[in-house]
Design a protein around this motif. Structure first.
Motif, mmCIF file in Angstrom:
data_model
loop_
_atom_site.group_PDB
_atom_site.id
_atom_site.type_symbol
_atom_site.label_atom_id
_atom_site.label_comp_id
_atom_site.label_asym_id
_atom_site.label_seq_id
_atom_site.Cartn_x
_atom_site.Cartn_y
_atom_site.Cartn_z
ATOM 1 N N ALA A 84 17.103 -6.598 8.955
ATOM 2 C CA ALA A 84 16.719 -7.967 8.621
ATOM 3 C C ALA A 84 15.963 -8.588 9.777
ATOM 4 N N ALA A 85 15.105 -9.561 9.457
ATOM 5 C CA ALA A 85 14.425 -10.324 10.497
ATOM 6 C C ALA A 85 15.482 -11.021 11.338
ATOM 7 N N GLY A 86 15.312 -10.961 12.657
ATOM 8 C CA GLY A 86 16.276 -11.560 13.563
ATOM 9 C C GLY A 86 17.250 -10.557 14.154
ATOM 10 N N ARG A 87 17.320 -9.357 13.568
ATOM 11 C CA ARG A 87 18.230 -8.337 14.089
ATOM 12 C C ARG A 87 17.717 -7.790 15.414
ATOM 13 N N ARG A 88 18.636 -7.458 16.315
ATOM 14 C CA ARG A 88 18.305 -6.926 17.638
ATOM 15 C C ARG A 88 18.829 -5.501 17.756
ATOM 16 N N LEU A 89 17.978 -4.589 18.279
ATOM 17 C CA LEU A 89 18.380 -3.199 18.473
ATOM 18 C C LEU A 89 17.885 -2.713 19.838
ATOM 19 N N PRO A 90 18.537 -1.685 20.407
ATOM 20 C CA PRO A 90 18.034 -1.108 21.663
ATOM 21 C C PRO A 90 16.625 -0.563 21.461
ATOM 22 N N ALA A 91 15.721 -0.966 22.309
ATOM 23 C CA ALA A 91 14.308 -0.607 22.124
ATOM 24 C C ALA A 91 14.081 0.898 22.142
ATOM 25 N N THR A 123 0.814 -1.220 0.000
ATOM 26 C CA THR A 123 0.000 0.000 0.000
ATOM 27 C C THR A 123 0.845 1.266 0.000
ATOM 28 N N CYS A 124 1.890 1.291 0.820
ATOM 29 C CA CYS A 124 2.664 2.537 0.987
ATOM 30 C C CYS A 124 3.987 2.556 0.240
ATOM 31 N N GLY A 125 4.482 1.383 -0.176
ATOM 32 C CA GLY A 125 5.746 1.338 -0.891
ATOM 33 C C GLY A 125 6.970 1.489 -0.014
ATOM 34 N N GLU A 126 6.781 1.452 1.317
ATOM 35 C CA GLU A 126 7.899 1.617 2.243
ATOM 36 C C GLU A 126 8.201 0.301 2.962
ATOM 37 N N THR A 127 9.304 0.294 3.699
ATOM 38 C CA THR A 127 9.705 -0.902 4.441
ATOM 39 C C THR A 127 8.858 -1.058 5.705
ATOM 40 N N VAL A 128 8.402 -2.273 5.947
ATOM 41 C CA VAL A 128 7.542 -2.558 7.098
ATOM 42 C C VAL A 128 8.181 -3.649 7.958
ATOM 43 N N HIS A 129 8.192 -3.424 9.263
ATOM 44 C CA HIS A 129 8.745 -4.397 10.210
ATOM 45 C C HIS A 129 7.689 -4.808 11.239
ATOM 46 N N ALA A 156 4.880 -5.015 17.840
ATOM 47 C CA ALA A 156 4.577 -3.711 17.244
ATOM 48 C C ALA A 156 4.886 -3.790 15.760
ATOM 49 N N LEU A 157 4.139 -3.047 14.985
ATOM 50 C CA LEU A 157 4.339 -2.987 13.533
ATOM 51 C C LEU A 157 4.778 -1.574 13.182
ATOM 52 N N SER A 158 5.797 -1.457 12.327
ATOM 53 C CA SER A 158 6.305 -0.132 11.983
ATOM 54 C C SER A 158 6.452 0.032 10.475
ATOM 55 N N ILE A 159 6.450 1.283 10.058
ATOM 56 C CA ILE A 159 6.747 1.661 8.678
ATOM 57 C C ILE A 159 7.958 2.582 8.729
ATOM 58 N N SER A 160 9.016 2.239 7.984
ATOM 59 C CA SER A 160 10.253 3.012 7.978
ATOM 60 C C SER A 160 10.387 3.779 6.668
ATOM 61 N N VAL A 161 10.805 5.037 6.778
ATOM 62 C CA VAL A 161 10.878 5.923 5.613
ATOM 63 C C VAL A 161 12.203 6.684 5.605
ATOM 64 N N PRO A 162 12.931 6.677 4.505
ATOM 65 C CA PRO A 162 14.136 7.505 4.422
ATOM 66 C C PRO A 162 13.771 8.979 4.586
ATOM 67 N N ILE A 187 10.971 -9.728 13.823
ATOM 68 C CA ILE A 187 10.566 -11.084 13.455
ATOM 69 C C ILE A 187 10.002 -11.151 12.040
ATOM 70 N N ALA A 188 9.756 -9.996 11.428
ATOM 71 C CA ALA A 188 9.271 -9.974 10.048
ATOM 72 C C ALA A 188 9.684 -8.658 9.412
ATOM 73 N N LYS A 189 10.029 -8.715 8.123
ATOM 74 C CA LYS A 189 10.395 -7.517 7.385
ATOM 75 C C LYS A 189 9.987 -7.666 5.929
ATOM 76 N N VAL A 190 9.388 -6.614 5.382
ATOM 77 C CA VAL A 190 9.086 -6.566 3.954
ATOM 78 C C VAL A 190 9.695 -5.283 3.422
ATOM 79 N N ASP A 191 10.532 -5.411 2.404
ATOM 80 C CA ASP A 191 11.278 -4.274 1.889
ATOM 81 C C ASP A 191 10.417 -3.288 1.112
ATOM 82 N N SER A 192 10.908 -2.064 1.067
ATOM 83 C CA SER A 192 10.318 -1.009 0.258
ATOM 84 C C SER A 192 10.432 -1.365 -1.222
ATOM 85 N N THR A 193 9.534 -0.818 -2.008
ATOM 86 C CA THR A 193 9.602 -1.003 -3.459
ATOM 87 C C THR A 193 10.517 0.036 -4.096
ATOM 88 N N HIS A 194 10.980 1.003 -3.298
ATOM 89 C CA HIS A 194 11.865 2.044 -3.810
ATOM 90 C C HIS A 194 13.306 1.534 -3.897
#
Length: 257
Positions: A129-136, A97-103, A218-224, A115-122
Motif C-alpha cells: 500500500a502507499a505509505g508502507r515502508r520497507l528496507p531498501a 499496459t502490462c496488467g501488473e502492479t506498479v509502485h 523509482a518506479l517498479s513493476i511487481s509480478v508474481p 508514495i503511489a500504487k496501482v493494483d494489477s488487473t489479475h
C-alpha cells in the motif's frame, strides 16, 4: 476543442528550439530549422523579445537565448508539481499496459516509502500500500535508489560492519555483496528483485529524475512468480524504463539518464 492558432504554434515552435544545442539561435537559424518565411520569424522573435521570452546574447550579436519569462513560468509549474499525484497517473498508465502492479517509491535513510500504487488487473495482487515502508536493499525500487547515492553517502548509511536484515531467504544481507549488486544496477540503469522482499514476487525498477537530473524516486513493476520468465522480465524492463522516463519528463527532466 477549438482550432489551433498558427501564430501561437509558430511562436512555441521557436521557443522549443532553444531547448536544444547550446541554447542560442539567430533568426536565420530559426528560419532554416522551421522552414518559415524570414519576415514571419523576424516578427515573432521581435514579439518574444519584447515580452522577455527571448533576449539578445550580448557577446554574440544577432543571436538570442531564452529570457527570464520562461524561467518564471517553469518555476511556477515546478511549484505546483506533486510527485505522488504525477506518479499515480503514470503508474496507472503503466499498469494498464502490462496488467501488473506498479509502485512509485522514495528513499528515506535506508528504507523506501511507497508514495503511489496501482493494483494489477489479475486476481492475484500484491499485499502492499502507499505509505508502507520497507528496507531498501530488499526491493527493486530501493536498490535503484541506493544505487543513485554518492559513494560516501552510501557507505555512511550502510557500513560494512553492519549486517543487513533479511525479509526472505533471497534477501541480500552482506553490505559488500550489496555494493557489488548496486554497481551493476548503476551500470544498467535497471534494478531487479527476485523474491527478496516477498517469496512469491519479482520486480523490476527504473529511476525517476527531477528537473536537475537528480534521482528523486523509482518506479517498479511487481509480478508474481507464476507470471515471471526471462521473456516477461525483458518486456517489463523496457516498459518500466519508459514509465520512469515519462514521470521524469513530467517532473521537468529533459536530459539523458
Amino acid at each position: 476543442m477549438g482550432r489551433l492558432v498558427p501564430a501561437v504554434t509558430r511562436a512555441l515552435d521557436i521557443l522549443e528550439l532553444f531547448l536544444e544545442g547550446d541554447g542560442t539561435l539567430s533568426a536565420p537559424d530559426i528560419t532554416r530549422r522551421l522552414q518559415l518565411p524570414r519576415t514571419t520569424v523576424h516578427e515573432l522573435v521581435t514579439t518574444l523579445a519584447a515580452r522577455n521570452y527571448l533576449v539578445p546574447v550580448a557577446e554574440q550579436p544577432g543571436r538570442y537565448r531564452l529570457g527570464v519569462r520562461p524561467y518564471q513560468l517553469g518555476s511556477r509549474y515546478a511549484e505546483q508539481l506533486d510527485l505522488a499525484a504525477e506518479g499515480r497517473e503514470v503508474a496507472a498508465s503503466v499498469a494498464e499496459t502490462c496488467g501488473e502492479t506498479v509502485h512509485v517509491a522514495i528513499l528515506e535513510s535506508t528504507d523506501v516509502i511507497y508514495i503511489a500504487k496501482v493494483d494489477s488487473t489479475h486476481a492475484v495482487r500484491m499485499v502492499s500500500a502507499a505509505g508502507r515502508r520497507l528496507p531498501a536493499h530488499c526491493t527493486s525500487v530501493g536498490k535503484m535508489l541506493l544505487a543513485s547515492l554518492p559513494g560516501p553517502v552510501l557507505e555512511e548509511r550502510l557500513p560494512d560492519d553492519l549486517p543487513l536484515a533479511a525479509m526472505t531467504g533471497n534477501s541480500i544481507t552482506s553490505p559488500s555483496e550489496l555494493r557489488r549488486h548496486l554497481a551493476e544496477i548503476r551500470e544498467r540503469g535497471i534494478a531487479v528483485e527476485e523474491r527478496e522482499s516477498n517469496p512469491d514476487v519479482n520486480c523490476v525498477a527504473a529511476p525517476v529524475r527531477d528537473s536537475a537530473g537528480a534521482v528523486v524516486a523509482a518506479l517498479s513493476i511487481s509480478v508474481p512468480t507464476i507470471r515471471w520468465s526471462e521473456e516477461r522480465r525483458a518486456e517489463l524492463e523496457e516498459l518500466v524504463v519508459k514509465g520512469a522516463s515519462e514521470l521524469s519528463v513530467r517532473l521537468g527532466f529533459r536530459g539523458q539518464a
